[in-house]
Write an enzyme that holds these catalytic residues in place. Sequence first.
Site, PDB file in Angstrom:
ATOM      1  N   ALA A 219       0.324  24.903  -4.034  1.00 34.93           N
ATOM      2  CA  ALA A 219       0.630  25.332  -5.399  1.00 34.93           C
ATOM      3  C   ALA A 219      -0.601  25.905  -6.103  1.00 34.93           C
ATOM      4  O   ALA A 219      -1.701  25.946  -5.557  1.00 34.93           O
ATOM      5  CB  ALA A 219       1.192  24.156  -6.193  1.00 34.93           C
ATOM      6  N   HIS A 220      -0.392  26.355  -7.348  1.00 36.55           N
ATOM      7  CA  HIS A 220      -1.431  27.031  -8.116  1.00 36.55           C
ATOM      8  C   HIS A 220      -2.614  26.124  -8.406  1.00 36.55           C
ATOM      9  O   HIS A 220      -2.474  24.928  -8.645  1.00 36.55           O
ATOM     10  CB  HIS A 220      -0.856  27.564  -9.437  1.00 36.55           C
ATOM     11  N   ASN A 221      -3.808  26.723  -8.350  1.00 35.71           N
ATOM     12  CA  ASN A 221      -5.073  26.065  -8.693  1.00 35.71           C
ATOM     13  C   ASN A 221      -5.446  24.902  -7.776  1.00 35.71           C
ATOM     14  O   ASN A 221      -6.322  24.103  -8.103  1.00 35.71           O
ATOM     15  CB  ASN A 221      -5.078  25.580 -10.145  1.00 35.71           C
TER      16      ASN A 221
END
Length: 359
Positions: A250-252
Site C-alpha cells: 500500500a501507499h507510503n
Amino acid sequence: MMAPSDSGTPTTVTIRALAQRLGATLIGDSARSESRVGGIQPIDAAGENDVTFVADAKHQVAVANSRAAVVIVATPLEDVAMPQLVVKDVNAALIETLRLFAPRLKPIAEGVDPSARIGTGVQLAAGVSVGPFVVIADNVRIGANTLIAAGCKIGQDTTIGSDCRLEANVVVHHHCALGHHVVIQANSTIGSVGFGYALVDGAPTLIPHNGGVILEDFVEIGANCCVDRAKFGNTIIGAGTKIDNLVQIAHNVVIGKCCLIAAQVGVAGSSRLGDGVVLAGQVGLADNIEIGARALIGAQAGVMGNVEPGARLAWTPALNVKEAARVVAHILRLPKLAQEIKRLTARVDRLEASENDKE
C-alpha cells in the site's frame, strides 16, 4: 528432460565437466564420470540422464533408489552407487545447474518494435529492447540493456535503470523510479493510486496521491502484484528485496533491504519493514506499524502492532511462535474438553437431583 540449445539440440555435459563447473569434488564410480547428463530433477523423478540433489538430511535415504546419473551433496553419502558431486553449498550448486540446463530461448531483439508508441523526450540507452505494443510516455529514461516486454506501459517522467526486465503487460505509472537489475513479472502494476479516502460531507473522498514509488537495485516483483504510489514522498522497496506473486503493497510503505515476501501478503499503508524481514504466505500487516529487522512472520498471521527485531510470530492476532503453539495445542484439546464438561455437567445434575430427593 533436456533443455534445448539455440540449435534445437539438447544441452548435455559430462559428469566430470559438471563437477568442474560447480567446483565440486567428484567421488564414486569413476567409470561413469564421462557419462553425459542433460537435466536436473528431484530424487524420485530423475532419470538415467539427469542430475539430482540432496538439500537436507531427510532426503538422503531416498537417493539409494533413485535412477539419477549423479547426485549433488554437501557431505558424501554411504551405500549410494551413483557418482556424487560434493559441494560446499547444495543450493548454490543447484542454481548453477539449473542455469546450465535452462531452456535456450530466442534472443530478444535490441531496439524498438514498430508497433510501440514512444513519447517525446524519451531517452533509451544502448541495448534497450522495447517489445510490441509498448507505450512509453514523455520524458521517460531507460538504462542500458533493459527489456520492456510486449504490452507494457511506462508513465510520464519515470526512470528505469540498466539491466532491468519488465515482463509482458507490466504497468509503471508516472514519476516512479526503478534502480538497476530490477525484475517485474507479468501483469504487475507499480505506482497505482493507493486506497486512501476521507469522509467529506459523509461521502468517502479519494485523497490525492502525489508521491511516487522507488524500487531500489536488484528488487524482484512477481506476477499480478500492486505497489501503490505514496500520498506524499515515496513508497520504497529496498535493494535486494524479493516479492512473490499476488502481493499488495500500500501507499507510503517502506520496505528494507533483502526482505522476502511470499504470495498473497498484504501490507497496509505507511507500515515500515526493517532489513531482512520475512513474511510468509497470506500474512496481513495493519497500517502504520513497524516490523523490526530480521523478524519472521508465519503464514496467515495477522499483525496488528509493532514487532521487535528478530521476533518469530505466528497466528492471528500474531503471537510469539512458542505462545502460538501453546494456543493451538489448547484449541486442539477443545473437543475433548467439551466432552469432559458435558460429562461433569451431567454428574452435577445427578448429584443435585439426589440432594433434592433427600429434601
